[in-house]
Motif scaffolding. Structure first.
Motif, PDB file in Angstrom:
ATOM      1  N   GLY A 111       0.857  -1.207   0.067  1.00 16.77           N
ATOM      2  CA  GLY A 111      -0.065  -0.018   0.005  1.00 16.77           C
ATOM      3  C   GLY A 111       0.905   1.327   0.184  1.00 16.77           C
ATOM      4  O   GLY A 111       2.101   1.134  -0.101  1.00 16.77           O
ATOM      5  N   GLY A 112       0.145   2.395   0.152  1.00 13.29           N
ATOM      6  CA  GLY A 112       0.960   3.705   0.149  1.00 13.29           C
ATOM      7  C   GLY A 112       1.775   4.140   1.178  1.00 13.29           C
ATOM      8  O   GLY A 112       2.911   4.674   0.818  1.00 13.29           O
ATOM      9  N   ASN A 116       5.747   4.909   0.870  1.00 11.54           N
ATOM     10  CA  ASN A 116       6.546   6.131   1.342  1.00 11.54           C
ATOM     11  C   ASN A 116       7.595   5.688   2.314  1.00 11.54           C
ATOM     12  O   ASN A 116       8.839   6.458   2.221  1.00 11.54           O
ATOM     13  N   TYR A 139      -0.738  14.225   3.194  1.00 11.76           N
ATOM     14  CA  TYR A 139      -1.187  12.769   4.142  1.00 11.76           C
ATOM     15  C   TYR A 139      -0.218  11.752   3.105  1.00 11.76           C
ATOM     16  O   TYR A 139      -0.146  11.752   2.023  1.00 11.76           O
ATOM     17  N   GLY A 141       0.508   8.538   4.605  1.00 11.46           N
ATOM     18  CA  GLY A 141       0.166   7.242   5.410  1.00 11.46           C
ATOM     19  C   GLY A 141       0.441   7.058   6.807  1.00 11.46           C
ATOM     20  O   GLY A 141       0.710   8.031   7.659  1.00 11.46           O
ATOM     21  N   ASP A 245       4.825  11.742  -4.189  1.00 10.50           N
ATOM     22  CA  ASP A 245       3.815  10.616  -3.781  1.00 10.50           C
ATOM     23  C   ASP A 245       2.656  10.917  -4.700  1.00 10.50           C
ATOM     24  O   ASP A 245       1.683  11.998  -4.578  1.00 10.50           O
ATOM     25  N   LYS A 274      -3.226   2.594  -4.331  1.00 11.73           N
ATOM     26  CA  LYS A 274      -4.495   2.768  -5.064  1.00 11.73           C
ATOM     27  C   LYS A 274      -4.917   2.652  -6.239  1.00 11.73           C
ATOM     28  O   LYS A 274      -5.228   1.544  -6.714  1.00 11.73           O
TER      29      LYS A 274
END
Ligand SMILES: Cc1ncc(COP(=O)(O)O)c(C=O)c1O
Length: 446
Positions: A111-112, A116, A139, A141, A245, A274
């Motif tokens: 996932g994100g 990061n 934002y 994560g 990002d 996503k």
């Protein structure tokens, strides 16, 4: 017990939900979904103007994507990341082909936040420096480095956080931190502020600037002309890694494969999740420049995940990218934004005094609600909760009652349907928003 009652009972008794006081929520059971819609157990249909958590770029239950997952599940569900695998390799190649020229390798995550987390790790090891500069109003994560990097109130209860992150102000012409009178001024002053921050932090201590190419949840802030070019030049001047990002902004959301393509800027690392496979399975990753990959040619990269490059998730990314190409979904997202969403939102702004500003691109739009257009006082205060947030809760309830599932954040409604949304569906949704905004207007300049 009805099916719905069973779902509710299990959920309330056993599911511990994200970002919630567990006793204060009542999650709606979802029975099924298709395209731009989902249904509850009573058969009520909702038009999904939130794309779930702004991840469902291809829409619900795309038949070809579902079939590709089924096919891969029957063939090979999983192998450890230590092996080579056809779908993993193909997904990495397709993503690298879409990325700017010398970003040729992909490290896959679930996932994100993990994307990061690992991009920060790479930047620190590549530069031998430790500080990371990120924006307020961002934002990134909810894991350790990612929540530290986050520049919104979700960080606060997690403090004290990891060390080494410094926040700066990004451009936001409607609420300029720099008292700018034009987009050009905003861009120049925001760049000067970033440069000053780097100099005063000690340029030799700064590993990376991490930014959302287009800030998502914190306002859909489209960078003004010259800003991203300027950030790239500043990073080059000081030997700093630029991390874009694109977890929310990438894979069609902005009407581009990568949002950064719109400005022709080349970051050193791109993080994604996503939209890469619309969350049909958990998947994210980091696209890595040749120079950074070279750092880890002879030296071990000290990071990994049991499910890095999961074949089932990667197969869904391959299928999703193919479907995007064959069905022209990127072009559709761009066109529906320009031709349908943007004009419709500007019309709403003409009719509703509570609309302070409309901004965005592709299928990524914010409607910023205010109590007064002159002072720009937000409809609800920054980070409002409970009674203070009631006007926004009323607007959201008015949407839901009429069959529209909105995405709201602070004093904004984000119009973020799937990239596949049709013009008719947009029109239906805008009609409902029109009715719901009458609720916001009642709070205008009370
Ligand atoms: C810009 C951005 N980065 C990172 C994340 C974190 O992604 P995940 O929830 O998959 O960890 C999000 C999630 O909303 C996001 O919008």
């Amino acid at each position: 017990m009805s099916d719905e009652a069973r779902v509710r009972a299990d959920d309330r008794a056993h599911v511990f939900h994200s970002w919630s006081a567990q006793g204060l929520i009542d999650p709606m059971p979802v029975a099924r979904a298709e395209g731009s819609y989902f249904w509850d157990y009573s058969g009520k249909r909702y038009l999904d103007f939130s794309s779930q958590l702004v991840n469902l770029n291809i829409g619900h239950q795309h038949p070809r994507l579902v079939a590709a997952i089924q096919e891969q599940a029957a063939r090979l569900c999983t192998v450890a990341p230590t092996f080579a695998n056809d779908k993993r390799g193909e997904a990495a190649r397709l993503i690298a082909e879409l990325a700017p020229a010398d970003l040729n390798r992909v490290f896959f995550t679930n996932g994100g936040a993990e994307a990061n987390e690992n991009a920060i790790r790479m930047a620190r090891l590549h530069t031998g420096r430790h500080k990371v500069l990120t924006m307020y109003r961002s934002y990134h994560g909810a894991t350790a480095a990612a929540i530290t990097a986050t520049g919104d109130p979700r960080r606060w209860p997690n403090e004290p956080t990891a060390v080494g992150v410094v926040h700066f102000w990004g451009p936001y012409p409607y609420r300029s931190a720099f008292h700018a009178g034009s987009e050009e001024q905003e861009s120049q002053r925001a760049l000067q502020h970033l440069r000053d921050t780097i100099v005063f932090e000690g340029a030799g201590t700064v590993a990376a600037v991490l930014l959302e190419t287009v800030v998502g949840t914190n306002g859909i802030l489209v960078p003004p002309p010259g800003y991203l070019d300027g950030v790239r030049a500043t990073c080059d001047e000081f030997g700093i890694v630029l991390i874009a990002d694109e977890v929310m902004a990438g894979f069609g959301r902005c009407g581009e494969w990568f949002a950064i393509d719109r400005w022709g800027v080349r970051p050193d690392l791109i993080t994604f999740a996503k939209g890469v496979n619309s969350g049909y399975l958990p998947l994210g990753g980091v696209v890595i420049s040749d120079a950074i990959a070279e750092t880890f040619r002879e030296r071990v990269f000290p990071g990994g995940l049991t499910y890095s490059g999961h074949p089932l998730a990667c197969a869904s990314a391959v299928a999703s990218i193919e479907i995007f190409k064959e069905e022209g979904i990127i072009e559709h997202a761009r066109a529906i934004g320009e031709d349908v969403i943007e004009p419709a939102l500007h019309e709403l702004a003409e009719r509703h005094p509570s609309v302070g500003e409309v901004r965005g691109l592709g299928v990524f739009w914010a409607v910023e609600l205010v109590r007064d257009r002159d002072t720009r006082e937000p409809l609800v205060p920054f980070n409002a909760a409970g009674a203070a947030a009631a006007p926004m809760a009323e607007v959201a309830a008015a949407c839901k009652q009429r069959g529209l599932w909105p995405f709201t954040h602070f004093n904004r409604i984000h119009v973020v349907p799937p990239c596949t949304v049709s013009a008719d569906e947009v029109t239906q949704g805008i009609e409902i928003l029109d009715a719901a905004l009458a609720v916001a207007d009642r709070h205008y300049a009370e």
